[in-house]
Design a protein around this motif. Structure first.
Motif, PDB file in Angstrom:
ATOM      1  N   ALA A  44      90.133 -76.114 -28.198  1.00  0.00           N
ATOM      2  CA  ALA A  44      91.532 -76.302 -27.825  1.00  0.00           C
ATOM      3  C   ALA A  44      91.660 -77.333 -26.707  1.00  0.00           C
ATOM      4  O   ALA A  44      90.694 -77.598 -25.971  1.00  0.00           O
ATOM      5  CB  ALA A  44      92.130 -74.964 -27.381  1.00  0.00           C
ATOM      6  N   PRO A  45      92.840 -77.947 -26.537  1.00  0.00           N
ATOM      7  CA  PRO A  45      93.035 -78.927 -25.464  1.00  0.00           C
ATOM      8  C   PRO A  45      92.664 -78.396 -24.081  1.00  0.00           C
ATOM      9  O   PRO A  45      92.203 -79.150 -23.226  1.00  0.00           O
ATOM     10  CB  PRO A  45      94.533 -79.258 -25.555  1.00  0.00           C
ATOM     11  N   SER A  46      92.849 -77.085 -23.853  1.00  0.00           N
ATOM     12  CA  SER A  46      92.531 -76.519 -22.534  1.00  0.00           C
ATOM     13  C   SER A  46      91.047 -76.622 -22.198  1.00  0.00           C
ATOM     14  O   SER A  46      90.669 -76.586 -21.035  1.00  0.00           O
ATOM     15  CB  SER A  46      92.971 -75.051 -22.477  1.00  0.00           C
ATOM     16  N   ALA A  47      90.194 -76.766 -23.222  1.00  0.00           N
ATOM     17  CA  ALA A  47      88.756 -76.943 -22.990  1.00  0.00           C
ATOM     18  C   ALA A  47      88.398 -78.393 -22.691  1.00  0.00           C
ATOM     19  O   ALA A  47      87.235 -78.701 -22.431  1.00  0.00           O
ATOM     20  CB  ALA A  47      87.962 -76.445 -24.199  1.00  0.00           C
ATOM     21  N   SER A  48      89.340 -79.311 -22.764  1.00  0.00           N
ATOM     22  CA  SER A  48      89.205 -80.719 -22.364  1.00  0.00           C
ATOM     23  C   SER A  48      88.157 -81.505 -23.140  1.00  0.00           C
ATOM     24  O   SER A  48      87.310 -82.178 -22.554  1.00  0.00           O
ATOM     25  CB  SER A  48      88.895 -80.822 -20.865  1.00  0.00           C
ATOM     26  N   PRO A  49      88.180 -81.487 -24.491  1.00  0.00           N
ATOM     27  CA  PRO A  49      87.304 -82.418 -25.217  1.00  0.00           C
ATOM     28  C   PRO A  49      87.600 -83.866 -24.827  1.00  0.00           C
ATOM     29  O   PRO A  49      86.703 -84.677 -24.636  1.00  0.00           O
ATOM     30  CB  PRO A  49      87.645 -82.158 -26.684  1.00  0.00           C
ATOM     31  N   MET A  50      88.902 -84.188 -24.712  1.00  0.00           N
ATOM     32  CA  MET A  50      89.345 -85.494 -24.246  1.00  0.00           C
ATOM     33  C   MET A  50      90.537 -85.296 -23.324  1.00  0.00           C
ATOM     34  O   MET A  50      91.164 -84.228 -23.313  1.00  0.00           O
ATOM     35  CB  MET A  50      89.744 -86.412 -25.415  1.00  0.00           C
ATOM     36  N   ILE A  51      90.853 -86.346 -22.558  1.00  0.00           N
ATOM     37  CA  ILE A  51      92.006 -86.323 -21.660  1.00  0.00           C
ATOM     38  C   ILE A  51      92.911 -87.499 -21.999  1.00  0.00           C
ATOM     39  O   ILE A  51      92.447 -88.620 -22.214  1.00  0.00           O
ATOM     40  CB  ILE A  51      91.567 -86.412 -20.186  1.00  0.00           C
ATOM     41  N   VAL A  52      94.209 -87.227 -22.086  1.00  0.00           N
ATOM     42  CA  VAL A  52      95.225 -88.278 -22.153  1.00  0.00           C
ATOM     43  C   VAL A  52      96.084 -88.135 -20.905  1.00  0.00           C
ATOM     44  O   VAL A  52      96.596 -87.054 -20.615  1.00  0.00           O
ATOM     45  CB  VAL A  52      96.096 -88.145 -23.420  1.00  0.00           C
ATOM     46  N   CYS A  53      96.202 -89.216 -20.135  1.00  0.00           N
ATOM     47  CA  CYS A  53      96.945 -89.143 -18.879  1.00  0.00           C
ATOM     48  C   CYS A  53      98.206 -89.995 -18.938  1.00  0.00           C
ATOM     49  O   CYS A  53      98.265 -91.004 -19.652  1.00  0.00           O
ATOM     50  CB  CYS A  53      96.070 -89.578 -17.695  1.00  0.00           C
ATOM     51  N   PHE A  54      99.223 -89.579 -18.186  1.00  0.00           N
ATOM     52  CA  PHE A  54     100.498 -90.282 -18.101  1.00  0.00           C
ATOM     53  C   PHE A  54     100.875 -90.449 -16.632  1.00  0.00           C
ATOM     54  O   PHE A  54     100.711 -89.513 -15.838  1.00  0.00           O
ATOM     55  CB  PHE A  54     101.607 -89.516 -18.824  1.00  0.00           C
ATOM     56  N   LEU A  55     101.379 -91.618 -16.288  1.00  0.00           N
ATOM     57  CA  LEU A  55     101.793 -91.881 -14.917  1.00  0.00           C
ATOM     58  C   LEU A  55     103.012 -91.027 -14.577  1.00  0.00           C
ATOM     59  O   LEU A  55     104.028 -91.058 -15.284  1.00  0.00           O
ATOM     60  CB  LEU A  55     102.126 -93.363 -14.740  1.00  0.00           C
ATOM     61  N   ASN A  56     102.889 -90.245 -13.510  1.00  0.00           N
ATOM     62  CA  ASN A  56     103.964 -89.366 -13.027  1.00  0.00           C
ATOM     63  C   ASN A  56     104.441 -88.384 -14.089  1.00  0.00           C
ATOM     64  O   ASN A  56     105.582 -87.920 -14.049  1.00  0.00           O
ATOM     65  CB  ASN A  56     105.143 -90.195 -12.507  1.00  0.00           C
ATOM     66  N   GLY A  57     103.587 -88.088 -15.036  1.00  0.00           N
ATOM     67  CA  GLY A  57     103.916 -87.082 -16.040  1.00  0.00           C
ATOM     68  C   GLY A  57     104.901 -87.525 -17.098  1.00  0.00           C
ATOM     69  O   GLY A  57     105.342 -86.715 -17.904  1.00  0.00           O
ATOM     70  N   LYS A  58     105.273 -88.816 -17.143  1.00  0.00           N
ATOM     71  CA  LYS A  58     106.275 -89.293 -18.122  1.00  0.00           C
ATOM     72  C   LYS A  58     105.570 -89.605 -19.436  1.00  0.00           C
ATOM     73  O   LYS A  58     104.825 -90.586 -19.537  1.00  0.00           O
ATOM     74  CB  LYS A  58     107.000 -90.528 -17.586  1.00  0.00           C
ATOM     75  N   GLN A  59     105.808 -88.771 -20.447  1.00  0.00           N
ATOM     76  CA  GLN A  59     105.100 -88.883 -21.711  1.00  0.00           C
ATOM     77  C   GLN A  59     105.838 -89.712 -22.750  1.00  0.00           C
ATOM     78  O   GLN A  59     105.487 -89.700 -23.916  1.00  0.00           O
ATOM     79  CB  GLN A  59     104.830 -87.479 -22.267  1.00  0.00           C
ATOM     80  N   THR A  60     106.864 -90.455 -22.338  1.00  0.00           N
ATOM     81  CA  THR A  60     107.627 -91.301 -23.246  1.00  0.00           C
ATOM     82  C   THR A  60     107.784 -92.693 -22.645  1.00  0.00           C
ATOM     83  O   THR A  60     107.706 -92.861 -21.425  1.00  0.00           O
ATOM     84  CB  THR A  60     109.021 -90.707 -23.522  1.00  0.00           C
ATOM     85  N   PRO A  61     108.024 -93.704 -23.475  1.00  0.00           N
ATOM     86  CA  PRO A  61     108.210 -95.064 -22.960  1.00  0.00           C
ATOM     87  C   PRO A  61     109.471 -95.179 -22.105  1.00  0.00           C
ATOM     88  O   PRO A  61     110.393 -94.378 -22.210  1.00  0.00           O
ATOM     89  CB  PRO A  61     108.328 -95.924 -24.233  1.00  0.00           C
TER      90      PRO A  61
END
Length: 609
Positions: A551-568
């Motif tokens: 699951a994502p909580s186990a952190s296979p990979m990380i996707v990061c967003f500046l200031n938490g903004k997940q949209t353009p």
């Protein structure tokens, strides 16, 4: 936008009199945790769900042939109930009604448009629908706000625990008796049909919508007559009960109406705003220019070219065009597939510097017993830290006066929606560039997460080996990490094989061995075309390799967003300074990054025979 399909059970009973409309009542959602393909464990906060009259479809078919009827959604005892009528005709409707008469247990699949959601970590408690829920090991998604779009009648649903209920009288509400006799159903269906017929007679030759509201909300004859009387009273001049809508929002609503996106406008601006936009009577872009000048209280030039130049210099027109571009872009962005959400942990960052995450499976061994008066020992993070950072990706969006004079916004619409899809594609491209790049031998036999020998082509035995490899991951001191496989990721070429393994009830087996499918629904399936795109990703992409992730909580990979903004982000930055070209421009940019994190929460198979 994101959407979910929740499958639950219904029963349907046709009216005794074939001339009357058959009634149907659906227990759409019981208020607890569900498992939804593509989302995993999910719960919907009913207090944040937009309800109303919705269509009832057959198998989510939105064409005319798939329309079954309509119903009214409501919340009853922290459960979502849809009460309605089979108001259409056709082959699908006849099959549903005839099968229901013969006792077939029809089920329902409900489509919910997700407007706002949050993730709950495994083991944490959360209050949903007045009950305390503990998030499972895979974590939990709670839908805080959403809109019920439709309910479909289907043959087989995925929630076997849902109670089968038979619709009773719409006026008396939803009943949960274990058994209801056919005589009761017939009597209640007849009563409901008589109520609808009486309302129809009272509202004959009326076009003010009272009839539909009376039927859907369960009014009796007295209530209907009272509402007709109230509606017949004269309206005093100058007195209107309309919510105030700002001029800027009205202009934006008019633009969305003109471009044919009234549905998107109603979702984002509201019905009142869209009605205000209609009253502006914008039938061309020149009308929009006049409305923008009026909004800013500026003089309206007589000449067409002067009118366009003046409007492009206002505040209102660029803002309206920019806001509409942002809505079109985000709508396209949210509708674009993103398989990485199934296995990537989302991390917020405050800047563009290198940031660090702790690999959960490396976190400091187990706790140790502390003797009386003893000191706690320090854990060693060591190799558990992984770095990642965000970068900026962007493009320019523009429209010039020729498009407005030619009354053509198709280019504007195409660019906005195209950039929205491109934004999500760019993010997905980065995720799979990193995944396929395998930096630092992330997938390797030394890490115990790479299957490269014979018989690693996707099959039930190979998937079983990958699951075993993940479940038996241990730290340097032999401690079990308790990782649970959650997602099987395959290229399109392996989709049918993956579905056969995870969805088949039985498998071919040797004589005297069990034939049940031990891996049925063991993990969820995601299909990613980039895994086989050798033209873009080179030799790293093949048509036979596949992956297994926790699951994502186990952190296979990380996707990061500046200031938490997940949209353009869309920003207007003024008129083009070229004297030969008068144009308005907006910049679209998106700040994100991706990195491999915990090798023990992922397994790769080379997929060779």
């Amino acid at each position: 936008m994101e959407s979910i399909i929740v499958e639950n059970s219904i029963n349907l009973e046709a009216s005794v009199n074939a001339a009357k409309l058959p009634a149907v009542e659906i227990l759409a959602y019981g208020g607890g945790i569900m498992t939804v393909p593509g989302w995993g464990a999910i719960a919907i906060e009913l207090s944040g769900l937009e309800l109303g009259q919705i269509p009832i479809l057959a198998d989510h078919e939105s064409k005319l042939a798939g329309v079954v009827g309509h119903g009214q959604a409501s919340i009853l005892e922290d459960k979502l109930v849809v009460s309605g009528l089979i108001s259409s005709t056709g082959q699908a409707v006849n099959q549903i009604v005839d099968s229901a008469k013969n006792g077939f247990p029809w089920q329902a699949s409900v489509g919910v448009e997700v407007l706002e959601h949050t993730r709950i970590k495994a083991g944490e408690k959360v209050s949903v629908n007045n009950k305390t829920i503990i998030a499972p090991l895979s974590g939990l998604t709670v839908v805080l706000k959403g809109k019920l779009r439709e309910v479909s009648i289907v043959g087989v649903g995925c929630d076997s625990a849902t109670r089968v209920a038979i619709a009773a009288s719409l006026r008396k509400g939803f009943k949960m008796e274990a058994e209801i006799t056919k005589e009761q159903i017939r009597a209640e269906a007849s009563t409901e049909a008589n109520r609808i017929e009486a309302i129809h007679k009272l509202c004959e030759n009326r076009s003010d919508g009272i009839e539909a509201k009376a039927i859907n909300e369960g009014w009796d004859e007295t209530r209907t007559e009272l509402e007709i009387l109230r509606a017949s009273r004269p309206v005093l001049s100058g007195v209107r009960n309309i919510t105030h809508i700002s001029n800027a929002v009205t202009l934006e609503a008019a633009l969305l109406n003109y471009m044919g996106f009234s549905g998107l406008g109603e979702k984002t601006l509201g019905a009142n705003a869209m009605e205000s936009g209609v009253r502006l009577r914008v039938n061309s872009l020149l009308d929009l220019c006049r409305a923008a000048l009026q909004t800013d209280m500026l003089e309206i030039p007589r000449g067409r070219d002067e009118l366009v130049r003046a409007a492009m210099s206002t505040i209102s027109l660029p803002n309206a065009l920019g806001n509409v571009a942002n809505k079109l872009l985000l709508d396209a962005y949210e509708e674009t597939a993103a398989t990485w959400r199934a296995f990537c942990r989302i991390q917020n960052v405050a800047d563009f510097k290198n940031n660090y995450a702790i690999q959960p499976s490396y976190f400091g061994n187990n706790l140790e017993m502390v003797a009386a008066g003893g000191e706690l020992k320090h854990g060693d993070l060591g190799e558990s830290l992984k770095s990642f950072k965000a970068d900026t990706f962007g493009k320019i969006l523009g429209i010039d006066r020729r498009d407005i004079i030619n009354d053509d916004l198709s280019v504007f619409d195409g660019i906005a929606t195209g950039l929205g899809r491109a934004a999500m594609r760019s993010l997905s491209d980065l995720v799979f560039t990193v995944l396929l790049g395998n930096a630092g031998n992330f997938f390797s036999e030394a890490n115990g997460n790479y299957l490269s020998g014979a018989d690693t082509i996707l099959c039930i035995e190979a998937l079983s080996s990958a699951i075993t490899a993940m479940r038996t991951q241990r730290d340097s001191k032999g401690n079990d990490l308790d990782l649970k496989p959650a997602t099987l990721l395959v290229p399109p070429e392996l989709e049918s094989v993956g579905r056969a393994i995870l969805e088949s009830e039985y498998i071919q087996a040797a004589q005297d061995l069990p034939t049940g499918n031990s891996l049925r629904r063991a993990v969820s399936l995601e299909v990613e075309p980039r895994l086989s795109n050798t033209g873009k990703f080179g030799n790293s992409a093949t048509k036979t390799q596949w992956y297994l992730f926790a699951a994502p909580s186990a952190s296979p990979m990380i996707v990061c967003f500046l200031n938490g903004k997940q949209t353009p982000t869309v920003e207007y930055f003024g008129l083009d300074q070229d004297v030969n070209r008068l144009a308005m421009s907006w910049r679209v940019y998106f700040d994100f990054g991706a990195a491999l994190c915990d090798s023990r929460a992922a397994v790769k198979s080379k997929g060779q025979a």
